[in-house]
Structures are given as structure tokens and as C-alpha cells.
Design an enzyme around this catalytic site. Structure first.
Site, PDB file in Angstrom:
ATOM      1  N   PRO A   1      39.472  59.285  59.346  1.00 12.80           N
ATOM      2  CA  PRO A   1      40.082  58.676  60.532  1.00 12.80           C
ATOM      3  C   PRO A   1      39.246  57.509  61.034  1.00 12.80           C
ATOM      4  O   PRO A   1      38.021  57.604  61.127  1.00 12.80           O
ATOM      5  CB  PRO A   1      40.105  59.822  61.546  1.00 12.80           C
ATOM      6  CG  PRO A   1      39.042  60.773  61.080  1.00 12.80           C
ATOM      7  CD  PRO A   1      39.002  60.655  59.593  1.00 12.80           C
ATOM      8  N   MET A   2      39.926  56.406  61.354  1.00 11.82           N
ATOM      9  CA  MET A   2      39.255  55.204  61.873  1.00 11.82           C
ATOM     10  C   MET A   2      40.140  54.553  62.916  1.00 11.82           C
ATOM     11  O   MET A   2      41.319  54.283  62.662  1.00 11.82           O
ATOM     12  CB  MET A   2      38.997  54.196  60.747  1.00 11.82           C
ATOM     13  CG  MET A   2      37.999  54.635  59.715  1.00 11.82           C
ATOM     14  SD  MET A   2      37.854  53.424  58.383  1.00 11.82           S
ATOM     15  CE  MET A   2      39.403  53.707  57.503  1.00 11.82           C
TER      16      MET A   2
ATOM     17  N   HIS B   1      39.999  66.585  66.520  1.00 11.40           N
ATOM     18  CA  HIS B   1      38.773  65.793  66.589  1.00 11.40           C
ATOM     19  C   HIS B   1      37.774  66.537  67.464  1.00 11.40           C
ATOM     20  O   HIS B   1      37.810  66.462  68.686  1.00 11.40           O
ATOM     21  CB  HIS B   1      39.085  64.415  67.170  1.00 11.40           C
ATOM     22  CG  HIS B   1      38.021  63.392  66.901  1.00 11.40           C
ATOM     23  ND1 HIS B   1      36.755  63.715  66.464  1.00 11.40           N
ATOM     24  CD2 HIS B   1      38.031  62.021  67.011  1.00 11.40           C
ATOM     25  CE1 HIS B   1      36.040  62.608  66.319  1.00 11.40           C
ATOM     26  NE2 HIS B   1      36.791  61.576  66.640  1.00 11.40           N
ATOM     27  N   GLY B   2      36.866  67.250  66.802  1.00 12.89           N
ATOM     28  CA  GLY B   2      35.829  67.981  67.519  1.00 12.89           C
ATOM     29  C   GLY B   2      34.478  67.311  67.422  1.00 12.89           C
ATOM     30  O   GLY B   2      33.448  67.952  67.644  1.00 12.89           O
ATOM     31  N   ALA B   3      34.488  66.010  67.096  1.00 11.25           N
ATOM     32  CA  ALA B   3      33.252  65.287  66.791  1.00 11.25           C
ATOM     33  C   ALA B   3      33.044  64.111  67.736  1.00 11.25           C
ATOM     34  O   ALA B   3      33.856  63.815  68.603  1.00 11.25           O
ATOM     35  CB  ALA B   3      33.313  64.793  65.339  1.00 11.25           C
ATOM     36  N   ASN B   4      31.902  63.449  67.557  1.00 11.34           N
ATOM     37  CA  ASN B   4      31.642  62.097  68.074  1.00 11.34           C
ATOM     38  C   ASN B   4      31.741  61.951  69.585  1.00 11.34           C
ATOM     39  O   ASN B   4      32.043  60.874  70.098  1.00 11.34           O
ATOM     40  CB  ASN B   4      32.575  61.097  67.398  1.00 11.34           C
ATOM     41  CG  ASN B   4      32.381  61.032  65.906  1.00 11.34           C
ATOM     42  OD1 ASN B   4      31.473  61.675  65.367  1.00 11.34           O
ATOM     43  ND2 ASN B   4      33.221  60.295  65.212  1.00 11.34           N
TER      44      ASN B   4
ATOM     45  N   TYR C   1      33.794  63.357  71.874  1.00 13.86           N
ATOM     46  CA  TYR C   1      35.068  63.489  72.577  1.00 13.86           C
ATOM     47  C   TYR C   1      35.193  64.913  73.135  1.00 13.86           C
ATOM     48  O   TYR C   1      34.227  65.669  73.136  1.00 13.86           O
ATOM     49  CB  TYR C   1      36.211  63.069  71.668  1.00 13.86           C
ATOM     50  CG  TYR C   1      36.091  61.599  71.287  1.00 13.86           C
ATOM     51  CD1 TYR C   1      36.285  60.603  72.238  1.00 13.86           C
ATOM     52  CD2 TYR C   1      35.706  61.218  70.005  1.00 13.86           C
ATOM     53  CE1 TYR C   1      36.132  59.261  71.916  1.00 13.86           C
ATOM     54  CE2 TYR C   1      35.550  59.867  69.673  1.00 13.86           C
ATOM     55  CZ  TYR C   1      35.760  58.898  70.641  1.00 13.86           C
ATOM     56  OH  TYR C   1      35.591  57.576  70.324  1.00 13.86           O
TER      57      TYR C   1
ATOM     58  N   ARG D   1      37.345  68.351  62.646  1.00 14.11           N
ATOM     59  CA  ARG D   1      36.221  67.484  62.295  1.00 14.11           C
ATOM     60  C   ARG D   1      35.087  67.728  63.288  1.00 14.11           C
ATOM     61  O   ARG D   1      35.316  67.767  64.511  1.00 14.11           O
ATOM     62  CB  ARG D   1      36.666  66.019  62.331  1.00 14.11           C
ATOM     63  CG  ARG D   1      35.613  64.981  61.923  1.00 14.11           C
ATOM     64  CD  ARG D   1      36.294  63.627  61.775  1.00 14.11           C
ATOM     65  NE  ARG D   1      35.425  62.482  61.717  1.00 14.11           N
ATOM     66  CZ  ARG D   1      35.054  61.852  60.592  1.00 14.11           C
ATOM     67  NH1 ARG D   1      35.460  62.316  59.421  1.00 14.11           N
ATOM     68  NH2 ARG D   1      34.286  60.783  60.636  1.00 14.11           N
TER      69      ARG D   1
ATOM     70  N   GLY E   1      35.354  56.080  54.940  1.00 14.00           N
ATOM     71  CA  GLY E   1      35.886  55.388  56.085  1.00 14.00           C
ATOM     72  C   GLY E   1      36.044  53.911  55.860  1.00 14.00           C
ATOM     73  O   GLY E   1      37.060  53.434  55.355  1.00 14.00           O
TER      74      GLY E   1
END
Length: 357
Positions: A23-24, A172-175, A177, A224, A312
Site C-alpha cells: 500500500p502506498m 492498517h495496524g502500522a505506521n 495510525y 499490517r 512499495g
């Protein structure tokens, strides 16, 4: 020895190779979050990937992080995504929607709402708004009675995603958020059942996954994670303990996959591989870091036990990335100035490799 070009069975999906398009954010959606014809072209051009995971898609209005990002909130969003999923499938591809709730990484200028988070602690840095970058605001701390509703927002969006033709969804469980904010010891200062000890900090992630599995099934659900990434100021403590406990809980749900970013040391990631019983996607490089995933790093992680490898930035300028990797062809360079500017330039105008006559 496992090859990047071996087939792989992911639930009901027969993947022709082990290359995943990561995802990007490309921020090409309409102002109200509808997917566009150009987005259909963009993803269809990259359909030779074993699996495509889309850019982050907001599951509800307050969860929209950036302007230009698409949603799965309304029936209009569902209708707009159908030409995208159809185009990917017609071109032989498979596509999951990444469901991304920004939590505190948002701004009232983008959503018209005060961002929410586990605690009233602002993200570190500036967030994108329709009027340019702005300092991240202090979010409203979610009341404990509101938290299940935010967890269910992933499930509601997943239902809409399947209706729109997606083969599955990735939470999205990353970065930094929302899910990562609950996991964090700096973004999450709660003292109730959702904060404090590890067993409490993983609760929101588990509830979001469980709700999504109930909605669309485990084989259509992935997540993720970025252990120890610390992005947007969401720092993790006791990373091995935290993520070991989370993956042990997630083993209950027969998920499509766990998607791990290499944001912590290799020993910890290998420990997590041993705990996780299912399919593992590894992103071998840190998001937005100096290094980019290449054939060498992909082969390294396949040798260490990853099942699939996500690429990516290489996919931005190389729509035929799988063939370039297979044949050892040169990689085209992308123009970073076009990443978030909108329009088709630097989006759908990168050609496949042309052999000299």
C-alpha cells in the site's frame, strides 16, 4: 529453495508469484473520497503482482487522514471502486483494500471533525490538509463506550469493500495510525481496559480484527504491523512482548496473512515468524527510508521464512515490476515530486520495459 516467482495459495486465491504490491498513498481520489478512472488504470497496470494492496482507504469520516485519499464509507464509494476492482480482475490480478483509520493523524480542515485517538496527545509532526501542511492537532480522547464503534468501522468498510469487488481487506495496524496508536505507550496513556499493560494495549487491534473476520471471514482479512517503528511519535515499548502477545491472539482467527514491516531488529521479526502460524508477508525495508526493497532483500526474507514479499516504491515507476525482477531488467526511477501532486503525470504514464530493437 523458495523463489519469488513460485506460485502461492492464499486462501481461495491462487497467486502466480510471491510479489505483493505494498500500500502506498497516491492521493488521486476525488474530494469526497471516490475512486477515479485513473486509479483503475493505475492498479490494472500492476495486476501481474501476485497480490495488490491498495493505498489506505478510510473506513469512516473521522478516520480520513489526508485529502485525496479514497474511502469505503458510502454507497457512492462502493460504486466508484467497482471499475477499479473489475479492471484488476480483467487483467488477471487480485486486490485487497487497505483499511486505514488515521486516528490522531488527521485535521479538522480535512474532515470537518476533531480527530480522535486513544488519548488527548497530538501526533508528532505536520499533517496534510487542503490548505497545506499543518501542525497535528490534539485529538479528542475516545470515551471507552465509543471505542467498539471505531473497531466496528473496519468491519463495516470491509463489507462495503467486498461488495465493491475486493478480494479481501488489510487492516492498517502500522505506521502510527489508529491501531498503532492503541498499541503505543506514548500515544495511549489510558488506564482502562484499552491502555496500560500489553494485554490491554492489544485489545483494540484484536477487536477490530475480530469484527472484520465476523463480517467478511478470516481468509479475506489481513493486518499490517510495524513493530517499533515510532512513526508520528507513536512509540512502542517492550516490542517483542507486545507483538508476540498480539500475534498469539491473532492466531485464533485464521487470517489471510500478517504483513510485517522490517521496522525492528531481525531477531525480533524471526521470533514473531515462529509465533505466527499463518501466511507472512514481509516488507524488507523501513517505510520512507533510504533503502528500497530489491531482489536481494526479497530473497533474504524468503530464506528466513516469509511467504510473500511486498514491494512499495519500485511499483510506482515499474508497472511491470514482476517481469523486471524475473528477467533482471533495469529499474526505472520515479519522480518524487509527482507522488502526491495529483493528476496522471507520474501516476499512469510510466511505461513497461522496452527492449532495444
Amino acid at each position: 529453495m523458495t523463489s519469488l516467482f513460485d506460485r502461492y495459495q492464499l486462501g481461495d486465491l491462487a497467486l502466480p508469484n510471491r510479489v505483493v504490491m505494498a500500500p502506498m498513498s497516491r492521493v488521486r481520489a476525488t474530494a469526497d473520497g471516490r475512486a477515479t478512472a485513473s486509479m483503475a488504470t493505475y492498479y490494472a497496470q500492476r495486476a501481474t503482482a501476485g497480490l495488490i494492496v491498495t493505498e489506505g482507504v478510510h473506513p469512516n469520516r473521522v478516520g480520513r487522514s489526508n485529502p485525496g485519499t479514497p474511502g469505503l464509507v458510502t454507497e457512492e464509494h462502493v460504486a466508484a471502486w467497482r471499475p477499479v476492482t473489475d479492471a484488476v480482475h480483467v487483467n488477471g490480478g487480485r486486490i485487497f483494500a487497505q483499511l486505514m483509520h488515521g486516528g490522531r493523524v488527521s485535521h479538522p480542515g480535512t474532515t470537518g471533525l476533531q480527530p480522535v485517538g486513544p488519548s488527548a496527545v497530538a501526533a508528532v509532526g505536520e499533517v496534510f490538509t487542503p490548505n497545506g501542511p499543518q501542525q497535528a492537532p490534539v485529538p479528542r480522547a475516545l470515551d471507552s463506550a465509543e471505542i467498539p464503534e471505531q473497531a466496528r468501522s473496519y468491519a463495516d468498510a470491509a463489507r462495503r469493500g467486498v461488495d465493491a469487488g475486493f478480494d479481501g481487506v488489510e487492516l492498517h495496524g502500522a505506521n502510527g495510525y489508529l491501531i498503532a496508536q492503541f498499541l503505543s505507550s506514548t500515544a495511549n496513556l489510558r488506564t482502562d481496559a484499552y491502555g496500560g499493560p500489553v494485554a490491554h494495549r492489544i485489545r483494540f487491534a484484536v477487536e477490530a480484527v475480530e469484527a472484520t473476520v465476523d463480517a467478511v471471514g478470516g481468509p479475506r482479512t489481513g493486518i499490517r504491523l510495524s513493530p517499533g517503528a515510532g512513526l508520528w511519535g507513536a512509540e512502542d515499548t517492550v516490542v517483542p512482548e507486545l507483538y508476540s502477545a498480539l500475534l498469539a491472539e491473532l492466531n485464533r482467527f485464521d487470517l489471510a496473512y500478517i504483513h510485517l514491516e522490517a521496522t525492528t531488529d531481525e531477531d525480533t521479526l524471526l521470533q514473531l515468524r515462529k509465533i505466527w502460524d499463518g501466511t507472512l508477508i514481509v516488507s524488507p525495508t523501513r517505510p520512507m527510508g533510504a533503502q528500497r526493497t530489491d531482489r536481494r532483500s526479497a530473497d533474504h526474507w524468503l530464506d528466513l521464512g516469509a511467504d510473500l514479499i511486498s514491494f512499495g516504491r519500485a511499483f510506482i515507476s515499474n508497472p511491470d515490476l514482476v517481469e523486471r525482477l524475473r528477467a533482471g531488467l533495469p529499474m526505472a526511477r520515479d519522480d518524487q515530486d509527482t507522488w502526491y501532486q495529483g493528476g496522471d503525470a507520474g501516476y499512469v504514464d510510466y511505461p513497461a520495459y522496452r527492449h532495444a530493437a
